[in-house]
Scaffold this active site. Structure first.
Site, PDB file in Angstrom:
ATOM      1  CG  ASP A 296      58.419  57.884  63.233  1.00 41.28           C
ATOM      2  OD1 ASP A 296      57.586  58.813  63.296  1.00 41.28           O
ATOM      3  OD2 ASP A 296      59.650  58.066  63.318  1.00 41.28           O
ATOM      4  CG  HIS A 297      53.753  59.793  59.999  1.00 41.01           C
ATOM      5  ND1 HIS A 297      52.942  60.625  60.746  1.00 41.01           N
ATOM      6  CD2 HIS A 297      52.944  58.789  59.569  1.00 41.01           C
ATOM      7  CE1 HIS A 297      51.698  60.156  60.750  1.00 41.01           C
ATOM      8  NE2 HIS A 297      51.685  59.033  60.050  1.00 41.01           N
ATOM      9  CG  PHE A 471      60.491  64.803  64.853  1.00 39.56           C
ATOM     10  CD1 PHE A 471      61.705  64.176  64.589  1.00 39.56           C
ATOM     11  CD2 PHE A 471      60.343  66.113  64.422  1.00 39.56           C
ATOM     12  CE1 PHE A 471      62.735  64.832  63.919  1.00 39.56           C
ATOM     13  CE2 PHE A 471      61.355  66.785  63.755  1.00 39.56           C
ATOM     14  CZ  PHE A 471      62.556  66.143  63.499  1.00 39.56           C
ATOM     15  CG  HIS A 472      54.594  62.309  63.668  1.00 38.98           C
ATOM     16  ND1 HIS A 472      54.028  62.636  62.451  1.00 38.98           N
ATOM     17  CD2 HIS A 472      54.866  63.497  64.266  1.00 38.98           C
ATOM     18  CE1 HIS A 472      53.967  63.940  62.311  1.00 38.98           C
ATOM     19  NE2 HIS A 472      54.471  64.486  63.407  1.00 38.98           N
ATOM     20  N   PRO A 473      56.578  58.859  66.699  1.00 37.97           N
ATOM     21  CG  PRO A 473      58.036  58.700  68.527  1.00 37.97           C
ATOM     22  CD  PRO A 473      57.618  59.629  67.420  1.00 37.97           C
TER      23      PRO A 473
END
Length: 551
Positions: A296-297, A471-473
């Site tokens: 994730d980011h 919010f980048h899983p």
């Protein structure tokens, strides 16, 4: 409406970006009978469609699953909110609307890792196929697709000043982040149509809802995939309060996302043996990589108070400001209500030794303690910066065999020492940009994390204190050929026939940018591969139908 004995050619689980594309493409052939199952509801909440409504959809149980992470040792024991879309369109209905592909090297790396057909030259035509770009058709963009890409309709002087300050730091101004090399600073292009959010539901589902061969059901909580002799034949789900079995003649495609797709596999008996046995789930097919490789980011949200500046903080905290925003949006769909939460972006190297830009900035003319809370009352802007290629890895697993129980999400942020170094470098670089002459008229004063924090150790602690997900899983059903891989290069689950995964969970490594449009591209490629098989086996359909159980 489906009946108990109805059989579908394809069952798609999840109506996010990938699932919406698949439903569109597979149902284009009237011979394909397609069922799309969505756990959430309709995308009819007004704030979904007004771009600034992002602030009211995140953390809202009507539109967000409101997941939470486990307490993160790397974030001083904090548990983070982990937003995921809970309506048609999935997270494209609540995200920041940024159109971003990543870097060409991201996809070339996937191919080099044993995934043929996923290099930049392979995926660029798929991006273009879906795209309806404001600049028209070109070598890099498409204009005949459904995924609208437009320029933003509102700007702020503070963002223009940041862009100029970035240029004074040696970061070039660019007009397009989607050429394969996104280094530079400029305004994001957005998925909007004339100032209104353009989600995957509008783009791909609504135009085909009248197809008689497409059935879309909402509020369907999928429990598991049923296997017969290691072939996926049915989906077991709860629909209208009752357990329901849906049967697939050809394939079942999981598009439930990096959070939910691994859970469906695990409840189906596909996953790590120790986990499944601890849950009392029979191991049908052992795949140790299911749920692992979570990436994730992590964003560091640096906030700067301002003088002599107009930001959304003042506008949104004023009655007349709110009235003005509403009137302007009603008049021509412009003004602050039409803005993406992050309007200005930058891609830079944290240090000269990086092979390409490894930091991304989301610069916002607003500030708040955390999403879901009110904006600050003082004028300020946020320079959010994230490490695009983190080395920390986490997991997402089921918490029990009950599909109603929220998953166990453990991103393991900042567990790798290299990620701590990049975080400290990112804070220092941000301060360097802010110190340039272009911003000095606004007298920027660091509110978070605090200018007094200067040493490497202090900056590590600052990152742990202010870091939060952007919010980048991705990555929890990784594509590859090794023993930890879950799917192959055609997205087929290893060792299981008739079952694919097509969403952000298949990414071997996270892309260097926002993940929505790359996930949409994954759905586009999955449809291409599935339809190629359909054409190839057309002459043997009658044989397949006698072999695959249909009830």
């Amino acid at each position: 409406m489906p009946s108990a004995n109805q059989v579908y050619d394809y069952i798609i689980v999840g109506a996010g970006p990938a699932g919406s594309v698949l439903a569109n493409r597979l149902s284009a052939d009237s011979k394909n009978n397609v069922l799309l199952l969505e756990a959430g509801g309709e995308d009819n909440y007004p704030w979904i469609h007004i771009p600034v409504g992002y602030l009211y959809c995140i953390g809202n149980p009507r539109t967000d699953w409101c997941f939470k992470t486990e307490a993160q040792a790397g974030l001083q024991g904090r548990s983070l909110s982990y937003p995921r879309g809970k309506v048609l369109g999935g997270s494209s209905s609540i995200n920041g609307m940024i159109y971003m592909r990543g870097q060409a090297s991201d996809y070339d790396r996937w191919a080099e890792q044993g995934n043929p057909g996923w290099a930049w030259k392979d995926v660029l035509p798929l991006f273009k196929r879906s795209e309806k770009h404001h600049g028209g058709d070109s070598d890099l963009h498409g204009a005949g697709g459904e995924w609208r890409v437009e320029q933003q309709r509102y700007s702020w002087s503070i963002l223009d000043a940041f862009r100029e300050a970035a240029a004074q730091s040696g970061i070039p101004t660019v007009a397009d982040f989607n050429t394969g090399d996104n280094q530079g600073c400029g305004y994001f292009q957005v998925n909007q149509r004339a100032g209104v959010r353009w989600n995957a539901s509008k783009a791909f589902l609504r135009p085909v809802l009248k197809h008689p061969n497409l059935t879309v059901l909402t509020h369907v909580r999928v429990d598991k995939v049923v296997l017969e002799n290691l072939r996926a034949t049915q989906v077991r789900a709860r629909w209208k309060g009752a357990e329901t079995m849906f049967t697939a003649r050809r394939e079942i495609i999981l598009c439930a996302g990096a959070v939910s797709s691994p859970g469906i596999l695990q409840r189906s008996g596909i996953g790590p043996r120790p986990l499944l046995e601890s849950m009392g789930i029979t191991v049908v097919h052992e795949l140790p990589g299911v749920g692992g490789n979570l990436q994730d980011h992590l964003q560091l949200r640096l906030i700067f108070k301002l003088t002599n500046a107009r930001t959304l903080n003042q506008v949104a905290n004023s009655l007349w400001g709110k009235v003005g925003m509403g009137l302007r949006y009603a008049y021509d769909r412009s003004g602050p209500l039409a803005m993406a939460p992050s309007q200005l972006g930058a891609f830079v190297k944290s240090d000269p030794g990086q092979p390409s830009a490894n930091l991304q900035y989301h610069v916002q003319p607003l500030s708040l303690e955390r999403f879901g809370e009110p904006l600050h009352t003082f004028p300020a802007f946020t320079a959010s910066v994230c490490n695009l290629r983190p080395k920390s890895r986490g997991r997402i697993d089921i918490r029990s065999a009950n599909p109603d129980d929220a998953p166990l999400i453990d991103p393991n942020y900042l567990s790798h020492p290299d990620d701590l170094k990049v975080a400290a470098d990112a804070i220092r670089l941000t301060r360097k940009i802010i110190a340039n002459p272009a911003l000095q008229a606004f007298c920027p004063e660091e509110y978070l994390p605090g200018i007094e924090l200067q040493t490497e150790q202090q900056l590590h602690e600052a990152a742990a204190r202010i870091g939060t997900t952007i919010f980048h899983p991705v990555g929890t059903c990784r594509m590859g050929q090794d023993t930890e891989a879950v799917v192959d290069a055609e997205l087929r689950v290893h060792g299981v026939a008739g079952l694919r995964v097509a969403d952000a969970s298949i990414m071997p490594t996270i892309v260097s940018g926002n993940t929505c449009s790359p996930t949409l591209m994954i759905g586009e490629k999955a449809a291409q591969m599935i339809l190629a098989v359909r054409i190839h086996t057309k002459e043997t359909d009658h044989i397949r139908e006698t072999v695959i159980p249909v009830a």
